[in-house]
Design a protein around this motif. Structure first.
Motif, PDB file in Angstrom:
ATOM      1  N   ASN A 124       1.258  -1.432  -0.066  1.00 50.58           N
ATOM      2  CA  ASN A 124       0.455   0.207  -0.098  1.00 50.58           C
ATOM      3  C   ASN A 124       0.949   1.089  -0.094  1.00 50.58           C
ATOM      4  O   ASN A 124       0.573   2.139  -0.546  1.00 50.58           O
ATOM      5  N   GLY A 125       2.114   1.323  -0.082  1.00 46.71           N
ATOM      6  CA  GLY A 125       2.714   2.263  -0.075  1.00 46.71           C
ATOM      7  C   GLY A 125       2.914   2.988   1.911  1.00 46.71           C
ATOM      8  O   GLY A 125       3.162   4.024   1.132  1.00 46.71           O
ATOM      9  N   ASP A 126       2.753   1.897   2.190  1.00 46.92           N
ATOM     10  CA  ASP A 126       2.313   3.274   3.766  1.00 46.92           C
ATOM     11  C   ASP A 126       3.785   4.034   4.456  1.00 46.92           C
ATOM     12  O   ASP A 126       3.442   5.059   5.116  1.00 46.92           O
ATOM     13  N   LEU A 127       4.873   3.050   3.591  1.00 44.92           N
ATOM     14  CA  LEU A 127       5.724   3.367   4.177  1.00 44.92           C
ATOM     15  C   LEU A 127       6.193   5.346   3.840  1.00 44.92           C
ATOM     16  O   LEU A 127       6.816   6.143   4.385  1.00 44.92           O
ATOM     17  N   LYS A 128       5.818   5.288   2.176  1.00 46.87           N
ATOM     18  CA  LYS A 128       6.100   6.519   1.917  1.00 46.87           C
ATOM     19  C   LYS A 128       4.967   7.866   2.418  1.00 46.87           C
ATOM     20  O   LYS A 128       4.974   8.897   2.787  1.00 46.87           O
ATOM     21  N   VAL A 129       3.636   7.231   3.541  1.00 51.54           N
ATOM     22  CA  VAL A 129       2.718   8.143   3.127  1.00 51.54           C
ATOM     23  C   VAL A 129       2.623   8.380   4.377  1.00 51.54           C
ATOM     24  O   VAL A 129       2.613   9.839   5.230  1.00 51.54           O
ATOM     25  N   MET A 130       3.728   8.081   5.408  1.00 58.38           N
ATOM     26  CA  MET A 130       3.677   7.468   6.753  1.00 58.38           C
ATOM     27  C   MET A 130       4.883   8.831   7.019  1.00 58.38           C
ATOM     28  O   MET A 130       5.075  10.124   7.343  1.00 58.38           O
ATOM     29  N   GLY A 131       5.997   8.494   6.016  1.00 60.17           N
ATOM     30  CA  GLY A 131       7.001   9.818   5.513  1.00 60.17           C
ATOM     31  C   GLY A 131       6.776  10.664   5.024  1.00 60.17           C
ATOM     32  O   GLY A 131       6.903  11.989   6.414  1.00 60.17           O
ATOM     33  N   LEU A 132       5.381  10.783   4.474  1.00 56.97           N
ATOM     34  CA  LEU A 132       5.182  12.512   3.796  1.00 56.97           C
ATOM     35  C   LEU A 132       4.697  13.205   5.303  1.00 56.97           C
ATOM     36  O   LEU A 132       4.848  14.369   5.850  1.00 56.97           O
ATOM     37  N   ALA A 133       4.147  12.206   5.801  1.00 61.07           N
ATOM     38  CA  ALA A 133       3.261  13.257   7.432  1.00 61.07           C
ATOM     39  C   ALA A 133       4.065  13.797   8.073  1.00 61.07           C
ATOM     40  O   ALA A 133       3.893  14.737   9.038  1.00 61.07           O
ATOM     41  N   ASP A 134       5.357  12.545   8.611  1.00 60.06           N
ATOM     42  CA  ASP A 134       5.990  12.789   9.109  1.00 60.06           C
ATOM     43  C   ASP A 134       7.194  14.279   8.382  1.00 60.06           C
ATOM     44  O   ASP A 134       7.595  15.429   9.144  1.00 60.06           O
ATOM     45  N   VAL A 135       7.662  14.779   6.979  1.00 58.71           N
ATOM     46  CA  VAL A 135       7.964  15.324   6.680  1.00 58.71           C
ATOM     47  C   VAL A 135       6.840  16.667   6.885  1.00 58.71           C
ATOM     48  O   VAL A 135       7.858  18.461   7.461  1.00 58.71           O
ATOM     49  N   LEU A 136       5.506  16.746   6.814  1.00 60.67           N
ATOM     50  CA  LEU A 136       5.026  17.901   6.954  1.00 60.67           C
ATOM     51  C   LEU A 136       4.895  18.079   8.233  1.00 60.67           C
ATOM     52  O   LEU A 136       4.463  19.745   8.509  1.00 60.67           O
ATOM     53  N   ASN A 137       5.298  17.207   9.678  1.00 64.80           N
ATOM     54  CA  ASN A 137       4.630  17.975  10.709  1.00 64.80           C
ATOM     55  C   ASN A 137       6.312  18.611  10.751  1.00 64.80           C
ATOM     56  O   ASN A 137       6.265  19.436  11.564  1.00 64.80           O
ATOM     57  N   ARG A 138       6.987  18.175  10.549  1.00 63.81           N
ATOM     58  CA  ARG A 138       8.303  18.366  10.724  1.00 63.81           C
ATOM     59  C   ARG A 138       8.644  19.746  10.684  1.00 63.81           C
ATOM     60  O   ARG A 138       8.661  21.211  11.005  1.00 63.81           O
ATOM     61  N   ILE A 139       7.591  20.343   9.027  1.00 62.71           N
ATOM     62  CA  ILE A 139       7.643  21.517   8.921  1.00 62.71           C
ATOM     63  C   ILE A 139       6.911  22.829   9.229  1.00 62.71           C
ATOM     64  O   ILE A 139       7.887  23.673   9.904  1.00 62.71           O
ATOM     65  N   THR A 140       5.687  21.903  10.041  1.00 63.55           N
ATOM     66  CA  THR A 140       5.069  23.109  10.342  1.00 63.55           C
ATOM     67  C   THR A 140       5.632  22.847  11.771  1.00 63.55           C
ATOM     68  O   THR A 140       5.596  24.247  12.328  1.00 63.55           O
ATOM     69  N   SER A 141       5.817  21.972  13.138  1.00 58.21           N
ATOM     70  CA  SER A 141       7.175  22.288  14.020  1.00 58.21           C
ATOM     71  C   SER A 141       8.462  23.696  13.405  1.00 58.21           C
ATOM     72  O   SER A 141       8.544  24.650  14.331  1.00 58.21           O
ATOM     73  N   LEU A 142       9.098  23.494  12.731  1.00 58.13           N
ATOM     74  CA  LEU A 142      10.118  24.104  12.187  1.00 58.13           C
ATOM     75  C   LEU A 142       9.175  26.239  12.071  1.00 58.13           C
ATOM     76  O   LEU A 142       9.971  27.134  12.042  1.00 58.13           O
ATOM     77  N   MET A 143       8.150  25.970  11.327  1.00 59.49           N
ATOM     78  CA  MET A 143       7.913  27.235  11.094  1.00 59.49           C
ATOM     79  C   MET A 143       7.426  27.697  11.937  1.00 59.49           C
ATOM     80  O   MET A 143       6.507  29.037  12.517  1.00 59.49           O
ATOM     81  N   SER A 144       6.591  26.754  13.222  1.00 61.89           N
ATOM     82  CA  SER A 144       6.324  27.142  14.389  1.00 61.89           C
ATOM     83  C   SER A 144       7.588  27.660  15.719  1.00 61.89           C
ATOM     84  O   SER A 144       7.172  28.836  15.856  1.00 61.89           O
ATOM     85  N   MET A 145       8.588  27.240  15.733  1.00 62.22           N
ATOM     86  CA  MET A 145       9.364  27.471  15.991  1.00 62.22           C
ATOM     87  C   MET A 145      10.435  29.525  15.485  1.00 62.22           C
ATOM     88  O   MET A 145      10.801  30.124  16.489  1.00 62.22           O
ATOM     89  N   ILE A 146      10.439  29.422  14.669  1.00 62.53           N
ATOM     90  CA  ILE A 146      10.485  30.439  13.465  1.00 62.53           C
ATOM     91  C   ILE A 146       9.854  31.486  13.806  1.00 62.53           C
ATOM     92  O   ILE A 146      10.205  32.848  14.069  1.00 62.53           O
ATOM     93  N   GLY A 147       8.159  31.574  14.103  1.00 59.20           N
ATOM     94  CA  GLY A 147       7.265  32.278  14.352  1.00 59.20           C
ATOM     95  C   GLY A 147       7.517  32.753  16.048  1.00 59.20           C
ATOM     96  O   GLY A 147       7.465  33.818  16.717  1.00 59.20           O
TER      97      GLY A 147
END
Length: 325
Positions: free
Chosen positions: A153-176
């Protein structure tokens, strides 16, 4: 894909529900990242988030499964090691239409665990010594089918995408929260709504990621038993894992129960919920399939032999001033 032993209508309902959950959770995670990027740095933030996301996804697709397997000290098993599991995995890969059979790896751990890494073209499934030793072949087949479904099902890629998006969200929060006041001074006026988003966006993103993980586990359960046609095999495996995970102190002070864990903070759904869904798949089924269409290896009923020497329980050795195995 449907199986003659499973209720087709229930399968379709589960597929629709799992697909909808995945789409909503991935969409929510991406939307949250976009809102954070735009609120902190405007259009430039959106462009930066897109660039970081593309780099993260590219690095995930190029990452070799060996990097993760080495962290667990996993080693590949040869064809002459655990031949029953090797045969089962080849059948599962064929039924899942995988271009390559996942490489079976062994982890020298007493824990009962299994996990999959890689892509459809290059993947591996690792099983621990405790799992091989403590479960029947039928139970391990259900677990291998579950992990094979994750790969298919490509779940490893899906979870990797979610992890990347969440890390970017955390980075933007820290910058803000840190970068903006430093650059523009402490007198910068941040609206309460924006401040609320900056503080709680990483937590919300983490909860969405956990929800996505639970949704993909449900999907892997469904597709796994579709590969085997044997929901009860996976039910037995889940029950055995649940019993194993009960801690010593829980068994001593809370016999017959466990310390409650909030559903929102779990990477996997509750075992009783997974078992209920699996058993619902066979409800209303009248015709049974021919035995050759089912993957139910019952030739090995008892626990498997260990691949590593027995590890004794820890003992206090006063002469050496410590606890040793």
């Amino acid at each position: 894909m449907t199986h003659a032993n499973l209720n087709p209508e229930t399968q379709r309902n589960h597929n629709r529900r799992n697909a909808l959950h995945t789409a909503l959770l991935i969409g929510g995670t991406g939307l949250l990242m976009g809102l954070m990027a735009y609120s902190v740095l405007g259009v430039l933030g959106l462009i930066g988030a897109a660039v970081f996301g593309a780099i993260g996804l590219a690095s995930l697709s190029r990452m070799s499964p060996k990097l993760i397997l080495n962290l667990y000290k996993a080693r590949p098993l040869g064809d002459n090691e655990l031949p029953e599991l090797q045969q089962v995995l080849r059948q599962l890969a064929k039924r899942a239409d995988l271009p390559a059979v996942p490489q079976l790896h062994y982890v020298p751990s007493r824990m009962l665990n299994a996990f999959a890494v890689g892509t459809r073209q290059d993947s591996a499934i690792a099983v621990t010594d405790g799992l091989v030793r403590g479960m029947t072949l039928r139970q391990i087949t259900g677990i291998l089918a579950h992990e094979t479904a994750h790969i298919a099902n490509g779940d490893l890629k899906v979870m990797g995408l979610a992890d990347v998006l969440n890390r970017i969200t955390s980075l933007m929060s820290m910058i803000g929260l840190i970068g903006v006041p430093i650059v523009f001074g402490t007198g910068v006026d941040i609206p309460y709504v924006g401040l609320f988003m900056l503080i709680f966006a990483p937590t919300i993103g983490g909860l969405l990621q956990l929800g996505l993980s639970r949704a993909r586990e449900y999907d892997a359960d469904l597709d796994g038993v579709t590969l085997t046609g044997d929901p009860e095999g996976l039910v037995e495996a889940l029950s055995a894992l649940e019993n194993y995970q009960r801690g010593v102190w829980e068994g001593m002070f809370l016999p017959g129960s466990r310390v409650p864990q909030p559903s929102l903070l779990r990477t996997h759904p509750k075992t009783e919920d997974r078992i209920a869904r699996l058993r619902a798949l066979t409800t209303g089924t009248v015709a049974q399939p021919a035995s050759e269409t089912r993957l139910r290896p019952d030739t090995l009923r008892g626990p498997h032999p260990s691949l590593v020497p027995h590890v004794s329980n820890p003992r206090i050795r006063w002469a050496r001033f410590g606890i040793y195995f």
